[in-house]
Motif scaffolding. Structure first.
Motif, PDB file in Angstrom:
ATOM      1  N   SER A  85      -2.499  -2.165  -5.732  1.00 19.59           N
ATOM      2  CA  SER A  85      -2.903  -1.933  -4.336  1.00 19.59           C
ATOM      3  C   SER A  85      -2.265  -0.676  -3.745  1.00 19.59           C
ATOM      4  O   SER A  85      -2.651  -0.225  -2.666  1.00 19.59           O
ATOM      5  N   LEU A  86      -1.301  -0.081  -4.450  1.00 19.17           N
ATOM      6  CA  LEU A  86      -0.551   1.060  -3.941  1.00 19.17           C
ATOM      7  C   LEU A  86      -1.444   2.280  -3.719  1.00 19.17           C
ATOM      8  O   LEU A  86      -2.237   2.644  -4.580  1.00 19.17           O
ATOM      9  N   LEU A  87      -1.288   2.911  -2.537  1.00 19.60           N
ATOM     10  CA  LEU A  87      -2.052   4.108  -2.183  1.00 19.60           C
ATOM     11  C   LEU A  87      -1.183   5.356  -2.106  1.00 19.60           C
ATOM     12  O   LEU A  87      -1.661   6.454  -2.346  1.00 19.60           O
ATOM     13  N   GLU A  88       0.092   5.197  -1.725  1.00 20.24           N
ATOM     14  CA  GLU A  88       0.951   6.362  -1.514  1.00 20.24           C
ATOM     15  C   GLU A  88       2.374   6.085  -1.967  1.00 20.24           C
ATOM     16  O   GLU A  88       2.929   5.026  -1.685  1.00 20.24           O
ATOM     17  N   SER A 102      -4.383   7.165 -11.861  1.00 17.21           N
ATOM     18  CA  SER A 102      -5.197   7.284 -10.657  1.00 17.21           C
ATOM     19  C   SER A 102      -6.404   8.198 -10.837  1.00 17.21           C
ATOM     20  O   SER A 102      -6.293   9.311 -11.329  1.00 17.21           O
ATOM     21  N   LYS A 151       0.808  -1.218   0.000  1.00 17.91           N
ATOM     22  CA  LYS A 151       0.000   0.000   0.000  1.00 17.91           C
ATOM     23  C   LYS A 151       0.840   1.267   0.000  1.00 17.91           C
ATOM     24  O   LYS A 151       0.376   2.316  -0.431  1.00 17.91           O
ATOM     25  N   TYR A 152       2.076   1.190   0.494  1.00 18.62           N
ATOM     26  CA  TYR A 152       2.915   2.378   0.632  1.00 18.62           C
ATOM     27  C   TYR A 152       4.326   2.110   0.136  1.00 18.62           C
ATOM     28  O   TYR A 152       4.923   1.102   0.498  1.00 18.62           O
ATOM     29  N   ASN A 155      -5.186   3.551  -7.900  1.00 20.25           N
ATOM     30  CA  ASN A 155      -5.636   3.770  -6.521  1.00 20.25           C
ATOM     31  C   ASN A 155      -4.748   4.717  -5.717  1.00 20.25           C
ATOM     32  O   ASN A 155      -5.020   4.987  -4.553  1.00 20.25           O
ATOM     33  N   VAL A 156      -3.682   5.216  -6.322  1.00 20.69           N
ATOM     34  CA  VAL A 156      -2.758   6.099  -5.599  1.00 20.69           C
ATOM     35  C   VAL A 156      -3.469   7.400  -5.215  1.00 20.69           C
ATOM     36  O   VAL A 156      -4.123   8.032  -6.035  1.00 20.69           O
TER      37      VAL A 156
END
Length: 102
Positions: free
Chosen positions: A23-26, A77, A3-4, A45-46
């Motif tokens: 799945s990466l958010l940040e 994104s 995720k990060y 999803n970032v």
């Protein structure tokens, strides 16, 4: 999934491409700074492409700072809430940043 991408996680990496997980958010400050990346796709999803001002060094520490070979950035994104002003500081002068969401 991941995720990060943490601070300094791939700083100075010698690879020219990377497949970031969906799945990466940040992408944190300096995650890919000074890397050999030539292109990157930011997954859909970032939320944040980070950076930080480092007062003691009087400079910005952006996620892709000084990745001088980075010529193509594709931002897929649709959840993006912020790109730090220093995130892409020092990338190739003739870079192209494509977006779907901005």
């Amino acid at each position: 999934g991941v995720k990060y991408m943490g601070v300094y996680s791939c700083t100075g990496a010698n690879f020219t491409s990377v497949k970031l997980p969906e799945s990466l958010l940040e992408i944190s400050s300096e995650a890919f700074a000074n890397s050999g990346l030539e292109s990157v796709t930011i997954p859909e999803n970032v939320i944040i492409i980070g950076g930080v001002y480092i007062e003691s060094e009087d400079r910005f520490g952006g996620a892709f700072r000084n990745s001088e070979n980075l010529k193509v950035v594709y931002i897929k994104s649709n959840a993006l809430q912020g790109i730090d002003p220093g995130a892409f500081l020092g990338i190739a002068e003739d870079s192209i940043i494509y977006t779907e969401s901005l």
